[in-house]
Write a protein that holds these residues in place. Structure first.
Motif, short mmCIF file in Angstrom:
data_model
loop_
_atom_site.label_atom_id
_atom_site.label_comp_id
_atom_site.label_asym_id
_atom_site.label_seq_id
_atom_site.Cartn_x
_atom_site.Cartn_y
_atom_site.Cartn_z
N LYS A 170 0.86 -1.18 0.00
CA LYS A 170 0.00 0.00 0.00
C LYS A 170 0.90 1.23 0.00
CE LYS A 170 -3.38 2.44 2.87
NZ LYS A 170 -4.16 2.37 4.13
N HIS A 171 0.58 2.18 -0.88
CA HIS A 171 1.37 3.42 -0.94
C HIS A 171 0.41 4.60 -0.94
CE1 HIS A 171 4.87 5.91 -1.80
NE2 HIS A 171 4.03 6.63 -2.53
N GLU A 172 0.62 5.51 0.00
CA GLU A 172 -0.16 6.75 0.06
C GLU A 172 0.70 7.88 -0.47
OE1 GLU A 172 -1.30 6.99 4.20
OE2 GLU A 172 -3.17 5.93 3.78
N GLY A 173 0.15 8.66 -1.38
CA GLY A 173 0.88 9.77 -1.96
C GLY A 173 1.36 9.48 -3.36
N LEU A 174 1.97 10.48 -3.95
CA LEU A 174 2.48 10.44 -5.30
C LEU A 174 3.57 9.38 -5.45
CD1 LEU A 174 2.77 11.89 -8.11
CD2 LEU A 174 4.39 13.41 -6.98
N ALA A 175 3.52 8.64 -6.57
CA ALA A 175 4.57 7.66 -6.85
C ALA A 175 4.68 7.45 -8.35
CB ALA A 175 4.27 6.33 -6.16
N ASP A 176 5.84 6.98 -8.77
CA ASP A 176 6.11 6.68 -10.17
C ASP A 176 5.94 5.17 -10.37
OD1 ASP A 176 7.01 6.35 -12.74
OD2 ASP A 176 9.03 7.12 -12.37
N TYR A 177 4.80 4.78 -10.95
CA TYR A 177 4.51 3.36 -11.16
C TYR A 177 5.03 2.83 -12.48
CZ TYR A 177 1.78 3.88 -6.99
OH TYR A 177 1.42 4.13 -5.69
N SER A 178 5.67 3.68 -13.27
CA SER A 178 6.24 3.22 -14.53
C SER A 178 7.58 2.53 -14.32
CB SER A 178 6.41 4.40 -15.50
OG SER A 178 7.37 5.31 -15.01
N ARG A 179 8.09 2.55 -13.12
CA ARG A 179 9.39 1.95 -12.81
C ARG A 179 9.34 0.43 -13.02
NH1 ARG A 179 12.36 5.76 -10.41
NH2 ARG A 179 13.81 4.35 -9.43
N GLN A 180 10.40 -0.11 -13.53
CA GLN A 180 10.46 -1.55 -13.83
C GLN A 180 10.24 -2.40 -12.58
OE1 GLN A 180 10.74 -2.89 -16.99
NE2 GLN A 180 10.27 -4.82 -15.96
N GLU A 181 10.72 -1.93 -11.42
CA GLU A 181 10.57 -2.74 -10.20
C GLU A 181 9.10 -2.91 -9.81
OE1 GLU A 181 12.05 1.19 -8.04
OE2 GLU A 181 12.74 0.16 -9.84
N VAL A 182 8.23 -2.00 -10.23
CA VAL A 182 6.79 -2.14 -9.92
C VAL A 182 6.20 -3.27 -10.75
CG1 VAL A 182 4.54 -1.01 -9.86
CG2 VAL A 182 6.60 0.29 -9.29
N SER A 183 6.46 -3.26 -12.06
CA SER A 183 5.92 -4.35 -12.89
C SER A 183 6.55 -5.68 -12.50
CB SER A 183 6.08 -4.07 -14.38
OG SER A 183 7.39 -3.72 -14.70
N ASP A 184 7.82 -5.70 -12.13
CA ASP A 184 8.46 -6.94 -11.67
C ASP A 184 7.79 -7.44 -10.39
OD1 ASP A 184 10.22 -6.72 -13.80
OD2 ASP A 184 11.91 -6.02 -12.58
N PHE A 185 7.47 -6.53 -9.48
CA PHE A 185 6.80 -6.88 -8.23
C PHE A 185 5.43 -7.54 -8.52
CE2 PHE A 185 3.97 -5.71 -4.68
CZ PHE A 185 4.67 -6.19 -3.59
N ILE A 186 4.68 -6.94 -9.43
CA ILE A 186 3.36 -7.47 -9.77
C ILE A 186 3.49 -8.83 -10.46
CG2 ILE A 186 1.33 -7.10 -11.25
CD1 ILE A 186 1.63 -4.08 -10.59
N ILE A 187 4.40 -8.96 -11.38
CA ILE A 187 4.63 -10.24 -12.08
C ILE A 187 5.00 -11.33 -11.07
CG2 ILE A 187 6.08 -11.46 -13.74
CD1 ILE A 187 4.39 -9.58 -15.27
N GLU A 188 5.86 -10.98 -10.13
CA GLU A 188 6.26 -11.95 -9.10
C GLU A 188 5.05 -12.42 -8.28
OE1 GLU A 188 8.67 -14.59 -7.39
OE2 GLU A 188 9.28 -13.27 -9.04
N LEU A 189 4.13 -11.48 -7.98
CA LEU A 189 2.93 -11.84 -7.23
C LEU A 189 2.03 -12.82 -8.02
CD1 LEU A 189 1.84 -8.45 -5.63
CD2 LEU A 189 2.78 -10.43 -4.45
N THR A 190 2.06 -12.74 -9.33
CA THR A 190 1.22 -13.66 -10.13
C THR A 190 1.73 -15.09 -10.03
OG1 THR A 190 2.46 -13.38 -12.22
CG2 THR A 190 0.61 -11.85 -11.80
N LYS A 191 2.98 -15.29 -9.62
CA LYS A 191 3.58 -16.61 -9.53
C LYS A 191 3.40 -17.25 -8.17
CE LYS A 191 7.09 -15.20 -12.82
NZ LYS A 191 8.51 -14.89 -13.01
N LYS A 192 2.87 -16.48 -7.20
CA LYS A 192 2.76 -17.00 -5.82
C LYS A 192 1.37 -17.52 -5.56
CE LYS A 192 6.27 -13.97 -3.93
NZ LYS A 192 6.59 -12.93 -2.97
#
Length: 192
Positions: A170-192
């Protein structure tokens, strides 16, 4: 440089900074610039476990412009990216292009769902905003009470829900979601 010239330059810079901070559109561009240099990284850490987290999906739903209702219980087994925003919120406006980049990167993944939730239910304003910014994001509106564990009053607020229906981050406030680590984090969650 004489003192009078220094004073004029100083006053001019001060006025420009004030205008950037007060004018919503300028503020959004200024914040986007800060995002690009890496100042607003989203939190990608699991929050503290909540007693209510197990049943937090019960009765939570969102509705889109077509009147289609999405129940969170029906999304178990998928990773869900939820962004709570409003059209009048400069940080929300500033981060929206980064969310669009993330969405474009992952929209072909059937295990990931995006819910871009305009909290005020202002569909006309939300659609006008998306069209004006040329964003193609799935906009929804609250169709039920939103738990305080999800949205405590600060926007923008972004949640990533894992396949088991738990808040992965959970993140409150402005953030840059275009960062590769965000998509990597989501992809990793799809494998769990």
């Amino acid at each position: 440089m004489n003192p009078k010239t220094k004073k004029i330059i100083g006053n001019s810079v001060f006025v420009v900074i004030i205008l950037l901070l007060l004018w919503p559109t300028s503020r959004a561009y200024f914040q986007q610039g800060l995002m690009k240099i890496g100042l607003f990284k989203p939190t990608l850490e699991e929050p503290e476990k909540l007693d209510s987290q197990i049943s937090v999906h019960n009765n939570i739903s969102f509705k889109n412009d077509k009147g289609e209702i999405v129940h969170m219980n029906d999304l178990k087994g998928k990773v869900v990216f939820i962004n709570f925003w409003a059209t009048w919120c400069p940080p929300c406006i500033a981060e929206m292009p980064s969310i669009a980049t993330l969405y474009e990167r992952l929209k072909g993944n059937s295990e990931v769902v995006f819910l871009i939730v305009e909290i005020e239910g202002e569909s006309e304003k939300a659609n006008k905003f998306m069209a004006g910014k040329q964003l193609n994001l799935p906009v929804y509106y609250p169709n039920s009470q939103i738990p305080k564990e999800w949205l405590g009053g600060s926007i923008p607020t972004t949640l990533i829900i894992n396949k088991h229906g738990e808040i992965a981050t959970k993140h409150e406030g402005l953030a840059d979601y275009s960062r590769q680590e965000v998509s990597d984090f989501i992809i990793e969650l799809t494998k769990k």
